[in-house]
Design a protein around this motif. Structure first.
Motif, PDB file in Angstrom:
ATOM      1  N   GLY A  79      -2.465  11.725  -9.347  1.00 35.12           N
ATOM      2  CA  GLY A  79      -3.788  12.133  -9.372  1.00 35.12           C
ATOM      3  C   GLY A  79      -4.695  10.872  -9.593  1.00 35.12           C
ATOM      4  O   GLY A  79      -6.078  11.225  -9.948  1.00 35.12           O
ATOM      5  N   GLY A  80      -4.309   9.955  -9.396  1.00 32.14           N
ATOM      6  CA  GLY A  80      -5.316   8.709  -9.450  1.00 32.14           C
ATOM      7  C   GLY A  80      -5.677   8.054  -8.224  1.00 32.14           C
ATOM      8  O   GLY A  80      -5.475   8.861  -7.090  1.00 32.14           O
ATOM      9  N   SER A  81      -6.291   7.062  -8.202  1.00 31.86           N
ATOM     10  CA  SER A  81      -7.082   6.592  -6.694  1.00 31.86           C
ATOM     11  C   SER A  81      -6.150   5.240  -6.671  1.00 31.86           C
ATOM     12  O   SER A  81      -6.030   4.333  -7.489  1.00 31.86           O
ATOM     13  CB  SER A  81      -8.359   6.432  -6.868  1.00 31.86           C
ATOM     14  OG  SER A  81      -8.844   5.349  -7.752  1.00 31.86           O
ATOM     15  N   ALA A  82      -5.888   4.770  -5.410  1.00 26.26           N
ATOM     16  CA  ALA A  82      -5.346   3.774  -5.029  1.00 26.26           C
ATOM     17  C   ALA A  82      -6.498   2.677  -4.185  1.00 26.26           C
ATOM     18  O   ALA A  82      -7.208   3.133  -3.556  1.00 26.26           O
ATOM     19  CB  ALA A  82      -4.205   3.838  -3.805  1.00 26.26           C
ATOM     20  N   LEU A  83      -6.278   1.337  -4.786  1.00 33.55           N
ATOM     21  CA  LEU A  83      -7.465   0.587  -4.503  1.00 33.55           C
ATOM     22  C   LEU A  83      -6.186  -0.722  -3.914  1.00 33.55           C
ATOM     23  O   LEU A  83      -5.811  -1.503  -4.865  1.00 33.55           O
ATOM     24  CB  LEU A  83      -8.231   0.036  -5.399  1.00 33.55           C
ATOM     25  CG  LEU A  83      -9.092  -1.369  -5.126  1.00 33.55           C
ATOM     26  CD1 LEU A  83     -10.034  -1.031  -4.019  1.00 33.55           C
ATOM     27  CD2 LEU A  83      -9.923  -1.469  -6.443  1.00 33.55           C
ATOM     28  N   GLN A  84      -6.372  -0.948  -2.494  1.00 34.52           N
ATOM     29  CA  GLN A  84      -5.780  -2.204  -1.706  1.00 34.52           C
ATOM     30  C   GLN A  84      -6.491  -3.306  -2.067  1.00 34.52           C
ATOM     31  O   GLN A  84      -7.414  -3.307  -1.428  1.00 34.52           O
ATOM     32  CB  GLN A  84      -5.202  -1.657  -0.438  1.00 34.52           C
ATOM     33  CG  GLN A  84      -4.590  -0.435  -0.216  1.00 34.52           C
ATOM     34  CD  GLN A  84      -3.953  -0.287   1.255  1.00 34.52           C
ATOM     35  OE1 GLN A  84      -2.715   0.207   1.351  1.00 34.52           O
ATOM     36  NE2 GLN A  84      -4.645  -0.712   2.153  1.00 34.52           N
ATOM     37  N   GLY A  94      -8.511   9.403  -4.541  1.00 33.91           N
ATOM     38  CA  GLY A  94      -7.859  10.089  -5.566  1.00 33.91           C
ATOM     39  C   GLY A  94      -7.939  11.664  -5.310  1.00 33.91           C
ATOM     40  O   GLY A  94      -8.449  12.570  -6.277  1.00 33.91           O
ATOM     41  N   ALA A 128      -5.143  13.741  -4.946  1.00 34.22           N
ATOM     42  CA  ALA A 128      -3.886  14.535  -5.092  1.00 34.22           C
ATOM     43  C   ALA A 128      -4.109  15.827  -5.873  1.00 34.22           C
ATOM     44  O   ALA A 128      -4.882  15.786  -6.711  1.00 34.22           O
ATOM     45  CB  ALA A 128      -3.132  13.433  -5.833  1.00 34.22           C
ATOM     46  N   HIS A 153     -19.087  12.155  -6.456  1.00 33.73           N
ATOM     47  CA  HIS A 153     -18.549  10.692  -6.324  1.00 33.73           C
ATOM     48  C   HIS A 153     -17.800  10.081  -5.021  1.00 33.73           C
ATOM     49  O   HIS A 153     -16.696   9.412  -5.248  1.00 33.73           O
ATOM     50  CB  HIS A 153     -17.899  10.130  -7.637  1.00 33.73           C
ATOM     51  CG  HIS A 153     -18.554  10.319  -8.812  1.00 33.73           C
ATOM     52  ND1 HIS A 153     -19.869   9.531  -8.991  1.00 33.73           N
ATOM     53  CD2 HIS A 153     -18.543  11.168  -9.916  1.00 33.73           C
ATOM     54  CE1 HIS A 153     -20.314  10.122 -10.153  1.00 33.73           C
ATOM     55  NE2 HIS A 153     -19.625  10.932 -10.674  1.00 33.73           N
ATOM     56  N   SER A 202       0.097   3.935  -2.784  1.00 30.55           N
ATOM     57  CA  SER A 202      -0.426   5.385  -2.584  1.00 30.55           C
ATOM     58  C   SER A 202       0.475   6.332  -3.237  1.00 30.55           C
ATOM     59  O   SER A 202       0.254   7.479  -3.817  1.00 30.55           O
ATOM     60  CB  SER A 202      -0.697   5.817  -1.115  1.00 30.55           C
ATOM     61  OG  SER A 202       0.468   6.240  -0.422  1.00 30.55           O
ATOM     62  N   ARG A 216     -16.284   5.814  -7.382  1.00 36.12           N
ATOM     63  CA  ARG A 216     -15.337   6.994  -7.414  1.00 36.12           C
ATOM     64  C   ARG A 216     -15.580   7.655  -8.686  1.00 36.12           C
ATOM     65  O   ARG A 216     -15.199   8.975  -8.571  1.00 36.12           O
ATOM     66  CB  ARG A 216     -14.093   6.535  -7.137  1.00 36.12           C
ATOM     67  CG  ARG A 216     -13.643   5.977  -5.924  1.00 36.12           C
ATOM     68  CD  ARG A 216     -13.844   7.018  -4.875  1.00 36.12           C
ATOM     69  NE  ARG A 216     -13.010   8.085  -5.001  1.00 36.12           N
ATOM     70  CZ  ARG A 216     -13.023   9.434  -5.357  1.00 36.12           C
ATOM     71  NH1 ARG A 216     -14.361  10.006  -5.567  1.00 36.12           N
ATOM     72  NH2 ARG A 216     -12.109  10.265  -5.369  1.00 36.12           N
ATOM     73  N   TYR A 217     -16.077   7.199  -9.692  1.00 37.41           N
ATOM     74  CA  TYR A 217     -16.031   7.778 -11.037  1.00 37.41           C
ATOM     75  C   TYR A 217     -17.359   7.793 -11.632  1.00 37.41           C
ATOM     76  O   TYR A 217     -17.646   8.800 -12.637  1.00 37.41           O
ATOM     77  CB  TYR A 217     -15.129   6.885 -12.060  1.00 37.41           C
ATOM     78  CG  TYR A 217     -13.443   7.117 -11.493  1.00 37.41           C
ATOM     79  CD1 TYR A 217     -12.755   8.425 -11.584  1.00 37.41           C
ATOM     80  CD2 TYR A 217     -13.050   5.865 -10.712  1.00 37.41           C
ATOM     81  CE1 TYR A 217     -11.512   8.486 -10.930  1.00 37.41           C
ATOM     82  CE2 TYR A 217     -11.746   6.047 -10.065  1.00 37.41           C
ATOM     83  CZ  TYR A 217     -10.854   7.361 -10.297  1.00 37.41           C
ATOM     84  OH  TYR A 217      -9.870   7.112  -9.721  1.00 37.41           O
ATOM     85  N   GLY A 275       0.875  -1.225  -0.117  1.00 37.75           N
ATOM     86  CA  GLY A 275      -0.021   0.101  -0.058  1.00 37.75           C
ATOM     87  C   GLY A 275       0.767   1.407   0.014  1.00 37.75           C
ATOM     88  O   GLY A 275       0.403   2.288  -0.546  1.00 37.75           O
ATOM     89  N   THR A 309      -2.978   1.974   5.583  1.00 39.25           N
ATOM     90  CA  THR A 309      -1.892   1.972   4.370  1.00 39.25           C
ATOM     91  C   THR A 309      -0.536   1.650   5.163  1.00 39.25           C
ATOM     92  O   THR A 309      -0.417   2.384   5.983  1.00 39.25           O
ATOM     93  CB  THR A 309      -1.894   3.396   3.523  1.00 39.25           C
ATOM     94  OG1 THR A 309      -3.092   3.831   3.164  1.00 39.25           O
ATOM     95  CG2 THR A 309      -0.643   3.343   2.649  1.00 39.25           C
ATOM     96  N   PRO A 310      -0.032   0.750   4.795  1.00 42.92           N
ATOM     97  CA  PRO A 310       1.337   0.212   5.269  1.00 42.92           C
ATOM     98  C   PRO A 310       2.267   1.388   5.324  1.00 42.92           C
ATOM     99  O   PRO A 310       2.235   2.302   4.518  1.00 42.92           O
ATOM    100  CB  PRO A 310       1.753  -0.914   4.397  1.00 42.92           C
ATOM    101  CG  PRO A 310       0.626  -1.546   3.706  1.00 42.92           C
ATOM    102  CD  PRO A 310      -0.086  -0.251   3.487  1.00 42.92           C
ATOM    103  N   ALA A 328      -0.349   6.357  -6.942  1.00 45.12           N
ATOM    104  CA  ALA A 328      -1.607   7.239  -7.313  1.00 45.12           C
ATOM    105  C   ALA A 328      -1.248   8.533  -6.786  1.00 45.12           C
ATOM    106  O   ALA A 328      -1.965   9.419  -7.756  1.00 45.12           O
ATOM    107  CB  ALA A 328      -2.844   6.588  -6.318  1.00 45.12           C
ATOM    108  N   ASN A 329      -0.784   9.029  -5.914  1.00 47.33           N
ATOM    109  CA  ASN A 329      -0.665  10.506  -5.557  1.00 47.33           C
ATOM    110  C   ASN A 329       0.201  11.286  -6.573  1.00 47.33           C
ATOM    111  O   ASN A 329      -0.278  12.543  -6.937  1.00 47.33           O
ATOM    112  CB  ASN A 329      -0.272  10.678  -4.297  1.00 47.33           C
ATOM    113  CG  ASN A 329      -1.211  10.457  -3.081  1.00 47.33           C
ATOM    114  OD1 ASN A 329      -2.307  10.537  -3.519  1.00 47.33           O
ATOM    115  ND2 ASN A 329      -0.754  10.318  -2.033  1.00 47.33           N
ATOM    116  N   ALA A 339      -4.635   9.130  -1.339  1.00 44.11           N
ATOM    117  CA  ALA A 339      -4.503   8.030  -2.718  1.00 44.11           C
ATOM    118  C   ALA A 339      -5.800   7.175  -2.802  1.00 44.11           C
ATOM    119  O   ALA A 339      -6.210   7.150  -3.926  1.00 44.11           O
ATOM    120  CB  ALA A 339      -3.310   7.218  -2.301  1.00 44.11           C
TER     121      ALA A 339
END
Lengths: 449, 424
Positions: free
Chosen positions: A252-257, B45, B47, B280, A245, A276-277, A241, B219-220, A248-249, B42
């Motif tokens: 500007g994406g999103s993180a899915l663990q 989304g 950022a 969203h 992250s 989310r979208y 993770g 988050t780790p 993703a950061n 993250a």
């Protein structure tokens, strides 16, 4: 870096290496950059596909020089690329026309220059001689690729008869630009399709899911595809993770663990995208993969199963969920599925029976899925990376690594971005005519290419 | 009380909690809070986006952390024009930041923001002794070398020992554990009860980790992927073998049924309900109401039972009883804090003594800390509120709209914060 490696890369070490036939490899042109020199177009027949496609891409072209006199005629300066339309060649004697345009071009080709042959697939031509000629072109492509120097490459595209310039444009643009830096000596097919025009940010506003995105090739895929305008859903196992992250950061994406082998992985991806979208997925890149290397003599059931589960079974299950058109956040019609195979899978690799099984399986899977999904205009393709410089390959012992690195036509390892650029090409809406293909990103590796 | 808007919990993120001087020994409060914010950014989304405000805090702070949250924002992936503020209410800090931000959202002063906290027992500020401090200041102020030397000559070897922060109540000189030992005895909380509660906390937290519950909440960080103090294999039998650490030789409080010193950070994303829907963003739960209370512990009151008063006032204002709740999150400062709280809720006399109309009643223990709490997860002081709010909101969302959760957190200084969440 161990002592031997430090020594090898020290100035005296490099001087000796150069003398010993291990010269410093050329720096490849990368990114969306066209050749510096002129693009030469030759049609060995009446076809105008190459010239028309380049016009569509906004590139000026020049006439070829032919080897038809003594002394051998030459180009006045370096040329950037040669595109030859050989789709009308049917007779063995006609191959001489190809030799005649190749010879001066090979002599004049700039560093990271390009030769692209546009041909017919053997299955598309009739008669024993024509099929032999079609296959002969493949041999020419692969051999010229091995003779070219300074990062120049040759590739062969088998275009179906009804392919229009707009259907070919994304492929020809990819091959001529630096984006295809590590794609060499390859052959793949382009089929007729109603393809939109190539664009600067072709994925703007589209959602692309990338698995295994925490680091290495996956992180590069996320970055490159985000650069094409896509909104990235970066997926990796919860334990990764922190890197995820960061990936993703940065874009500007999103993180899915998420562990992709979980039974509900597909529905959790879809739910994340829907929530989310509020739209459907344009593309999913099944990049997540693991190795559990052992000689087969030492491979137990657990090593066998875990690799097949992560590298192949998981994407089968996820695809099944995302392809259900009733699932919110599933794959859109006209979408893209991209697998990651490996030259280890295509050529075999000692100590990797489980991995080779999974990666050859990916190649089989995309070929099988492509025709079945054609009606929904969903394309399914795979890249097959060769030796790519990553944290994973950095752990290979130095001498072995140096051998892997150099045993290809470009004399160097590829970069994660090279794999990512090829995947981004598959994801382009303009690549609608490219489906069921497995493209090696291996610098024309000696094995598996 | 009708507020103009509804503040909802969109989601949360925290680092795994580490043992003091463990995996996060090299990390500062700033690093930990930044990591927690970045993980949240993250997950959703965000950022490069501007939050209306980020509010955070820490209990143990260096002087360099005077603007801790704002500095963490600047180090994070959030837009640099995101304002931030620091807030502090001992172990109530985390929940108090959520209340602060939720109130702003409910009043229309903010649409979206982040609340939370951090603490590092590993990076606790170390101060010089008071005589040394005075000598150094005098030497610094001296204008001549002789007077400077004279000032420094006053320093004795014993002054050189650094003063490490201790969890001691300034008014009573007693540590928190010593205070709680008095409460434990007064309320007849047995060793067996405490060990049972501690074992349950570990078992519940372990089960939650195994089920993937924390995949969307943690988050780790620095290689740590799970809470380091969690002992999935602990049992009442094992806990029973530990020696008491508070309350003298006959004491019942051990290292096993008290929270360990720990490091970590936790943050929560809050937004206006309409704003979340339009962007969203999920809505897990809404913050219904909150209350803070204090007791006169220098006058002899139980130091960590102030939340009983807070809960009582909160229920009265909302016209609710304990029977109206599906979940209870009572911060496990010590196992006996939770057990004494439950006993106090049932005690008519105690409740009346703190100004409540009567006993609050008893609860179904199956609804208490169902995914474990601080005994198993650890308790980085200001991070606990964010951990509990995100956990409770997720659990309430799973239970469905209208489900209710009650949060009760005790704090140093004889204080307590309570809040009600409702699932969406």
């Amino acid at each position: 870096m161990n002592l031997l490696e430090k020594l090898f890369y020290s100035p005296p070490g490099q001087a000796i290496a150069g003398k010993a036939g291990l010269p410093e490899p050329p720096v490849l042109r990368r990114g969306p950059v066209w050749p510096d020199g002129p693009i030469v177009v030759a049609s060995l027949g009446s076809g105008t596909l190459a010239a028309d496609t380049l016009r569509l891409l906004g590139r000026a072209t020049t006439e070829p020089v032919r080897d038809d006199a003594e002394p051998v005629p030459g180009y006045p300066g370096k040329i950037g690329a040669l595109v030859v339309d050989v789709t009308e060649l049917r007779r063995l004697v006609e191959l001489e026309q190809l030799r005649a345009v190749l010879r001066p071009a090979v002599r004049a080709l700039e560093g990271s220059g390009r030769i692209v042959l546009l041909a017919r697939a053997p299955a598309e031509v009739d008669g024993w001689e024509a099929k032999a000629v079609a296959q002969a072109l493949d041999g020419i492509d692969r051999t010229v690729g091995k003779e070219l120097r300074k990062g120049a490459t040759t590739n062969l595209i088998q275009v179906a008869p009804e392919v229009t310039p707009s259907a070919l444009a994304s492929t020809l643009g990819f091959l001529l630009q630096g984006r295809s830096a590590f794609v060499a000596g390859q052959t793949w097919q382009v089929a007729p399709a109603d393809a939109p025009a190539v664009a600067d940010r072709p994925l703007a506003g589209r959602v692309v899911v990338v698995t295994g995105a925490a680091r290495g090739i996956g992180a590069a895929i996320a970055r490159v595809v985000a650069g094409q305008g896509a909104q990235i859903v970066a997926v990796d196992v919860p334990a990764a993770g922190e890197g995820l992250s960061a990936t993703a950061n940065a874009i500007g994406g999103s993180a899915l663990q998420l562990d992709i082998t979980a039974a509900d992985a597909g529905s959790r991806i879809a739910a994340h995208v829907a929530s989310r979208y509020g739209e459907r997925i344009h593309g999913i890149v099944h990049n997540a993969g693991i190795t559990r290397d052992k000689l087969l003599a030492n491979t137990d059931a657990a090593r066998w199963a875990s690799v097949l589960e992560v590298n192949l079974a998981a994407q089968l299950r996820i695809n099944q969920v995302l392809l259900d058109s009733t699932v919110a956040g599933g794959l859109a019609d006209g979408g893209r599925i991209v697998g990651v195979s490996s030259t280890s899978g295509l050529a075999g690799n000692r100590g990797q029976t489980n991995y080779a099984a999974s990666k050859a399986g990916v190649a089989g899977l995309v070929r099988a899925m492509a025709p079945d999904l054609a009606e929904r205009r969903i394309t399914v393709n795979a890249v097959a990376p060769g030796f790519i410089e990553t944290e994973m390959t950095a752990r290979i012992p130095f001498v072995q690594r140096e051998i892997f690195r150099r045993t290809n036509s470009l004399g160097q390892g590829g970069k994660p971005v090279d794999v990512a650029e090829t995947i981004a090409y598959f994801l382009e809406p303009a690549s609608a005519g490219v489906t069921g293909q497995v493209v090696r990103v291996c610098g024309q590796n000696l094995v598996g290419a | 009380m009708q507020l103009p808007r509804t503040a909802v919990v969109v989601g949360g993120n925290r680092t795994p909690f580490a043992k003091a001087n463990g995996a996060y020994a090299p990390a500062s409060n700033h690093d930990l809070l930044t990591a927690a914010i970045d993980g949240l950014v993250a997950r959703f989304g965000l950022a490069g986006q501007r939050m209306d405000e980020v509010v955070g805090g820490a209990v143990l702070k260096h002087t360099r952390d005077f603007n801790l949250t704002r500095e963490a924002v600047l180090s994070s992936a959030l837009a640099p024009d995101t304002p931030a503020c620091d807030l502090q209410q001992a172990c109530g800090t985390g929940l108090e930041t959520v209340v602060y931000l939720a109130n702003k959202i409910a009043l229309g002063q903010a649409d979206i923001g982040i609340a939370g906290g951090v603490d590092s027992a590993s990076d606790a500020p170390i101060a010089v002794s008071e005589p040394l401090r005075r000598a150094l200041l005098a030497a610094n102020a001296a204008r001549t070398l002789p007077s400077r030397l004279q000032a420094l000559a006053g320093i004795r070897p014993s002054h050189l020992a650094p003063e490490t922060p201790r969890v001691v109540e300034p008014r009573t000189g007693l540590s928190m554990g010593e205070h709680q030992a008095r409460t434990t005895k007064k309320w007849d909380v047995t060793r067996a009860e405490q060990d049972e509660l501690a074992a349950a906390s570990h078992q519940h937290l372990a089960a939650a980790w195994d089920s993937g519950f924390f995949d969307e909440l943690v988050t780790p960080y620095l290689g740590l992927t799970r809470d380091a103090t969690l002992r999935p294999d602990t049992s009442v039998e094992k806990l029973a073998t530990l020696k008491p650490v508070f309350g003298g030789p006959d004491g019942t409080m051990t290292a096993g049924n008290s929270t360990p010193l720990s490091d970590g950070a936790a943050v929560v994303l809050l937004a206006d309900a309409d704003y979340a829907a339009a962007h969203h963003l999920p809505a897990l739960a809404r913050l219904v109401d909150a209350e803070v209370a204090a007791v006169d512990h220098p006058g002899g009151a139980d130091l960590l039972l102030a939340p009983v008063t807070a809960v009582g006032r909160l229920l009265a204002r909302q016209g609710l009883t304990l029977a109206d709740f599906d979940l209870f999150e009572i911060h496990e400062a010590f196992a006996s804090t939770v057990l004494a709280t439950l006993k106090a809720w049932e005690d008519e006399e105690y409740c009346r003594s703190v100004g409540l109309p009567g006993a609050l009643g008893s609860i179904d223990r199956a609804k208490l800390n169902v995914t474990g709490s601080s005994l198993a997860a650890g308790h980085p002081f200001a991070a606990t509120g964010g951990r509990i709010v995100a956990t409770a909101a997720t659990l309430l969302h799973q239970r469905g709209p209208g489900s209710r959760g009650l949060i009760s957190i005790c704090a140093a200084g004889g204080q307590g914060v309570a809040a009600i969440l409702e699932g969406m």
